[in-house]
Scaffold this motif. Sequence first.
Motif, PDB file in Angstrom:
ATOM      1  N   SER A  10       0.836  -1.210   0.000  1.00 36.58           N
ATOM      2  CA  SER A  10       0.000   0.000   0.000  1.00 36.58           C
ATOM      3  C   SER A  10       0.866   1.253   0.000  1.00 36.58           C
ATOM      4  CB  SER A  10      -0.963   0.020   1.190  1.00 36.58           C
ATOM      5  OG  SER A  10      -0.562  -0.841   2.196  1.00 36.58           O
ATOM      6  N   PHE A  11       0.300   2.297  -0.570  1.00 38.30           N
ATOM      7  CA  PHE A  11       0.950   3.611  -0.586  1.00 38.30           C
ATOM      8  C   PHE A  11       0.080   4.531   0.239  1.00 38.30           C
ATOM      9  CE2 PHE A  11       2.003   1.712  -4.731  1.00 38.30           C
ATOM     10  CZ  PHE A  11       3.371   1.702  -4.626  1.00 38.30           C
ATOM     11  N   GLY A  12       0.605   4.970   1.371  1.00 35.61           N
ATOM     12  CA  GLY A  12      -0.242   5.781   2.250  1.00 35.61           C
ATOM     13  C   GLY A  12      -1.482   4.981   2.572  1.00 35.61           C
ATOM     14  N   GLY A  13      -2.649   5.471   2.191  1.00 37.21           N
ATOM     15  CA  GLY A  13      -3.874   4.736   2.480  1.00 37.21           C
ATOM     16  C   GLY A  13      -4.297   3.794   1.366  1.00 37.21           C
ATOM     17  N   VAL A  14      -3.663   3.973   0.175  1.00 37.22           N
ATOM     18  CA  VAL A  14      -4.114   3.208  -0.989  1.00 37.22           C
ATOM     19  C   VAL A  14      -3.546   1.794  -0.977  1.00 37.22           C
ATOM     20  CG1 VAL A  14      -4.265   3.199  -3.505  1.00 37.22           C
ATOM     21  CG2 VAL A  14      -4.024   5.368  -2.273  1.00 37.22           C
ATOM     22  N   ARG A  15      -4.441   0.789  -0.992  1.00 37.49           N
ATOM     23  CA  ARG A  15      -3.952  -0.580  -1.113  1.00 37.49           C
ATOM     24  C   ARG A  15      -3.806  -0.889  -2.583  1.00 37.49           C
ATOM     25  NH1 ARG A  15      -4.601  -4.812   2.228  1.00 37.49           N
ATOM     26  NH2 ARG A  15      -4.363  -4.222   4.409  1.00 37.49           N
ATOM     27  N   ALA A  16      -2.616  -0.687  -3.108  1.00 38.90           N
ATOM     28  CA  ALA A  16      -2.404  -0.813  -4.556  1.00 38.90           C
ATOM     29  C   ALA A  16      -2.437  -2.276  -4.976  1.00 38.90           C
ATOM     30  CB  ALA A  16      -1.095  -0.167  -4.951  1.00 38.90           C
ATOM     31  N   VAL A  17      -1.843  -3.136  -4.160  1.00 36.26           N
ATOM     32  CA  VAL A  17      -1.887  -4.574  -4.421  1.00 36.26           C
ATOM     33  C   VAL A  17      -2.328  -5.240  -3.132  1.00 36.26           C
ATOM     34  CG1 VAL A  17      -0.552  -6.618  -5.019  1.00 36.26           C
ATOM     35  CG2 VAL A  17      -0.075  -4.463  -6.172  1.00 36.26           C
ATOM     36  N   ASP A  18      -3.367  -6.048  -3.210  1.00 42.89           N
ATOM     37  CA  ASP A  18      -4.043  -6.493  -2.001  1.00 42.89           C
ATOM     38  C   ASP A  18      -4.204  -8.015  -2.005  1.00 42.89           C
ATOM     39  OD1 ASP A  18      -5.452  -6.530   0.291  1.00 42.89           O
ATOM     40  OD2 ASP A  18      -7.170  -5.372  -0.428  1.00 42.89           O
ATOM     41  N   GLY A  19      -3.176  -8.706  -1.537  1.00 40.24           N
ATOM     42  CA  GLY A  19      -3.257 -10.163  -1.469  1.00 40.24           C
ATOM     43  C   GLY A  19      -3.372 -10.812  -2.834  1.00 40.24           C
ATOM     44  N   PHE A  20      -2.467 -10.437  -3.712  1.00 40.89           N
ATOM     45  CA  PHE A  20      -2.534 -10.899  -5.097  1.00 40.89           C
ATOM     46  C   PHE A  20      -1.659 -12.134  -5.285  1.00 40.89           C
ATOM     47  CE2 PHE A  20      -1.174 -10.347  -9.598  1.00 40.89           C
ATOM     48  CZ  PHE A  20      -2.422 -10.433 -10.178  1.00 40.89           C
ATOM     49  N   SER A  21      -2.245 -13.216  -5.829  1.00 39.52           N
ATOM     50  CA  SER A  21      -1.456 -14.425  -6.085  1.00 39.52           C
ATOM     51  C   SER A  21      -1.603 -14.840  -7.540  1.00 39.52           C
ATOM     52  CB  SER A  21      -1.951 -15.596  -5.226  1.00 39.52           C
ATOM     53  OG  SER A  21      -1.978 -15.244  -3.869  1.00 39.52           O
ATOM     54  N   PHE A  22      -0.539 -15.333  -8.122  1.00 43.01           N
ATOM     55  CA  PHE A  22      -0.655 -15.944  -9.445  1.00 43.01           C
ATOM     56  C   PHE A  22       0.606 -16.758  -9.739  1.00 43.01           C
ATOM     57  CE2 PHE A  22       2.180 -13.682 -12.390  1.00 43.01           C
ATOM     58  CZ  PHE A  22       2.538 -12.572 -11.627  1.00 43.01           C
ATOM     59  N   HIS A  23       0.563 -17.501 -10.818  1.00 40.67           N
ATOM     60  CA  HIS A  23       1.746 -18.244 -11.213  1.00 40.67           C
ATOM     61  C   HIS A  23       1.842 -18.250 -12.733  1.00 40.67           C
ATOM     62  CE1 HIS A  23      -0.212 -21.841 -12.913  1.00 40.67           C
ATOM     63  NE2 HIS A  23      -1.218 -21.355 -12.208  1.00 40.67           N
ATOM     64  N   VAL A  24       3.014 -18.447 -13.258  1.00 38.34           N
ATOM     65  CA  VAL A  24       3.205 -18.588 -14.700  1.00 38.34           C
ATOM     66  C   VAL A  24       3.996 -19.855 -14.915  1.00 38.34           C
ATOM     67  CG1 VAL A  24       3.783 -17.317 -16.773  1.00 38.34           C
ATOM     68  CG2 VAL A  24       3.882 -16.154 -14.578  1.00 38.34           C
ATOM     69  N   ASP A  25       3.603 -20.618 -15.891  1.00 37.33           N
ATOM     70  CA  ASP A  25       4.351 -21.843 -16.194  1.00 37.33           C
ATOM     71  C   ASP A  25       5.352 -21.564 -17.290  1.00 37.33           C
ATOM     72  OD1 ASP A  25       2.830 -23.248 -14.367  1.00 37.33           O
ATOM     73  OD2 ASP A  25       1.233 -23.587 -15.856  1.00 37.33           O
ATOM     74  N   LYS A  26       6.308 -22.460 -17.361  1.00 38.08           N
ATOM     75  CA  LYS A  26       7.347 -22.304 -18.365  1.00 38.08           C
ATOM     76  C   LYS A  26       6.745 -22.313 -19.769  1.00 38.08           C
ATOM     77  CE  LYS A  26      11.831 -24.304 -19.572  1.00 38.08           C
ATOM     78  NZ  LYS A  26      12.018 -23.257 -20.537  1.00 38.08           N
ATOM     79  N   GLY A  27       7.175 -21.372 -20.565  1.00 39.17           N
ATOM     80  CA  GLY A  27       6.728 -21.336 -21.950  1.00 39.17           C
ATOM     81  C   GLY A  27       5.375 -20.687 -22.161  1.00 39.17           C
ATOM     82  N   GLU A  28       4.749 -20.268 -21.088  1.00 40.01           N
ATOM     83  CA  GLU A  28       3.408 -19.704 -21.186  1.00 40.01           C
ATOM     84  C   GLU A  28       3.485 -18.192 -21.484  1.00 40.01           C
ATOM     85  OE1 GLU A  28      -0.572 -20.055 -18.348  1.00 40.01           O
ATOM     86  OE2 GLU A  28       1.397 -19.815 -17.456  1.00 40.01           O
ATOM     87  N   THR A  29       2.404 -17.662 -22.024  1.00 39.73           N
ATOM     88  CA  THR A  29       2.272 -16.207 -22.098  1.00 39.73           C
ATOM     89  C   THR A  29       1.054 -15.821 -21.288  1.00 39.73           C
ATOM     90  OG1 THR A  29       3.225 -16.117 -24.306  1.00 39.73           O
ATOM     91  CG2 THR A  29       1.950 -14.212 -23.592  1.00 39.73           C
ATOM     92  N   LEU A  30       1.292 -15.041 -20.245  1.00 37.95           N
ATOM     93  CA  LEU A  30       0.204 -14.630 -19.366  1.00 37.95           C
ATOM     94  C   LEU A  30      -0.090 -13.160 -19.616  1.00 37.95           C
ATOM     95  CD1 LEU A  30      -1.607 -15.301 -16.827  1.00 37.95           C
ATOM     96  CD2 LEU A  30       0.258 -14.355 -15.473  1.00 37.95           C
TER      97      LEU A  30
END
Lengths: 253, 300, 314
Positions: A10-30
């Motif tokens: 978060s920046f000051g009060g702004v939660r810019a990224v809030d518990g974000f999860s992801f994954h990328v596999d080899k060779g993939e385009t996300l």
Amino acid sequence: MLEVERLEKSFGGVRAVDGFSFHVDKGETLGIIGPNGAGKTTVFNLITRFYTPDGGRMRFMGKSITHLPPYRLARLGIARTFQNLRLFKDLTVLENITSAHLTGHSYSPFAGIFRTRRHLRIEREARDNAMMLLDFLGLGGKEQAPAGSLPYGEQRRLEIARALAIRPRLLLIDEPGAGMNPREIQDLVATLREVKARFDLTIVMIEHQMGLVMNISDRILVMDFGEKIMEGTPSEVRKDRRVIEAYLGEEPV
Amino acid sequence: MEQASYIISQVINGLQLGAVYALIALGYTMVYGILRLINFAHGDIFMLGAFFAYFLISRFGTPIYLVFFATMAMCALAGYLMEKIAYKPLRNAPKISLLITAVGVSLFLEYFCSLKAIFTPDYIGFPRPFEVSAWNISLGGIDFSFTNVQVIIFAITFFTLALLYLLVYRTKQGTAMRAVSHDQEAAALMGINIDHTVSLTFMVGAALAGVGGILYGIAYPQINVFMGIMPGIKSFIAAVLGGIGIIHGAVIGGLIVGVSEVVVSAFLSSTYRDGVIFVILLIVLLVKPSGLFGKRIDKV
Amino acid sequence: MRFFLDSRKLILLAAGIYIVLKLLFSSGIVSEYIQQITIYVFIVVLAATGLNVIYGYTGQFSLGHAAFYGIGAYTSAYLVKTLGLNSVFALPATLLAGGIMAGLIACIIGIPILRLRDDFLGIATLGFGILVRVFFDNSDRISETLGGSRGFTGIAKLTNLEITFVVTVFLLIVTRNIISSRYGLFWRCIKDDETASASIGIDTTRMKLMAFSYGCFLAGVAGALYAHLYTFLHPSNFDFLKSIDFLIIVILGGMGNIAGTIYAGLLWVGFIEGLRIALPSNILDLRWVFIPLLLIVLMMWRPYGLMSKKKGDG
Ligand SMILES: Nc1ncnc2c1ncn2[C@@H]1O[C@H](COP(=O)(O)OP(=O)(O)OP(=O)(O)O)[C@@H](O)[C@H]1O
Ligand SMILES: [Mg+2]
């Protein structure tokens, strides 16, 4: 290849990224899409450690990278481009690329001072490799121009070439299509495909231009308010009501 | 007990010096807040203040309260001209060009004023506007004393700070200053006149430094054209310590720097007093670069 | 060796200049004083080149360069005096020691302060300069030899045209080669954009530290040459104004331009010393009224540096 778990910032009060999860596999385009201010760029800045995460963990090829500084991540094989272009404007086009190549090909200061064989060989390789990349991205013949003097579209391509020069395994691209016309976008799609095949890359791409992102991604992730609101193949995402409301506007694209 | 009284008197002396630093630090912090410029020549405005006051008192026998107003006005004018002539043309130039210009302005003021035809390169005695007297106080068995000079310095500093507070937080101009300091572009869009606000900030900062110059002359009655250099740098460090751009930070920072300097002189050696400041700066920059009251910001 | 091969033109040119100077010196046409100043020009150029590496190439602003020049001077003078090395043959060793001492201290101090940028870095280096000045002023407490605020006296005069010439030319070639190697390229990348530099894998902290230490090493060697040229050191020789001197030379010569630094150094020393000869001492004070004005005008005329084509707003 890359796993991100419950990333927070978060920046000051702004939660810019809030518990974000992801994954990328080899060779993939996300593809990552989402409205302005959704936190997409911030995710890139957290992965490459230009921002310090408030929480969360990241692994790259099985290795924890949460605490590594940016230059180490680059050397591990994570390259990126910037939304607002960050070329070395006063350096020549060629130098922009040789510099990136030379971070992974070392010789000692002593070798540089006394111009040893090793120094000469590595410098020559850096040059050859740079020329190859420039040709590949359609920038041949501009080696000696200052990078800042190129037209916008060429600067974008130069930034991709620079990212490729570190021989990455994972490439993070932030809005490569910004400010490009449909024709240029088409070229870009073709180039990115070629790049991916030729350099055996995994790509994560933030993009607003639907034509581009839908076309090239294997999987798409939709972000809003720092959170993942959905994930799926391009055709699934295109049909999803929440996505249409939150992001794509009234008409489906 | 001896020791305790000694420490207390030294701390009071330190606060006296710190009050002067606080007045100078305010100008640094306000200008930095608004232009992101370290106005290197700010310490020289402080020097000009001391010299203006010197001439008003010794040449014209001006009453002391008038000296304050006149000096503040003259320093404000100097600050105004400095900004218009030297800094405004470089508003969009790289930071370092501005800083180098500020260094140039500083050196120019010092050496120009050191010419015999202007002021003088020598130390001169600052006239005492009143007799010094001291009071002895005993509190809980600890004796200590303070002087009327100290009382006056604290009173005037406090009064000036109160005025500044009113200006910054209770007037339209003050609101404009805070707005520009927060976000220049947004302020401009809201119709705030940036140039006026910048000028006003320079003038207010310079006037405060002028007050600092007079108080310094009264407390340490030797003045010299180079007198602004070290207090200038120390006050800037005080502003950094408090968190640059933050008004109360500059005041607290000034007091801390003043007390540390005096305490180090008293207990170690006066020759180390200038060294201590750099150590403070290093510690701040290492431990909390945004200063005591500043927030941490990431940037890309 | 390639080092000499690639630089043969420069070395030939330097040799030519040396022969001319040597002939002039030994013919007796030029006074002792002028000879000393000629040697001093080389010293100033060497120290200013150090600042150019730090500021001009790597973009790390320093207002305390003279402190490192002073550290080199005091180190070498102290070694020569206490070890009794009154021979020209020992000089290269003590020059090196002066340079290494300056470089080492730069490295130690650089670790915390090089995290800062631009103006804050300027203030931190300025603060370090003051600290060093305080140290020189009190140095007699550590060793009587150093002289404290009275100055360091009785230093052996060992610096001559030959050694100055060889050392300066050698180090300038070394500098040019580093600049054109990957290290110089990384320095220029960092100056241009630190974030982008990190994104391609440049260890920016280490590279900045390297540039800073190397630049200060050059200043240290230059200072050591200075100590054995003038045989007397005073803390005031290494204060803020001296740092400004070096800064002016770098700006005049063009940031990131070694040849420019050489011309500017020559011009600047010539100008200052010329004034000293031409002007009566009571007007001499005017120098420091005009020098800052020059600095201000330079900044307004070319805010991006002399070599830059960009002008005005940006
Ligand atoms: N350095 C920063 N300081 C303060 N706030 C920031 C900072 N960087 C990003 N933010 C805020 O975080 C939020 C997310 O910003 P981010 O740039 O990640 O959005 P984005 O999804 O990339 O948007 P866009 O599509 O416009 O590029 C925004 O509200 C933004 O204002
Ligand atoms: Mg973005």
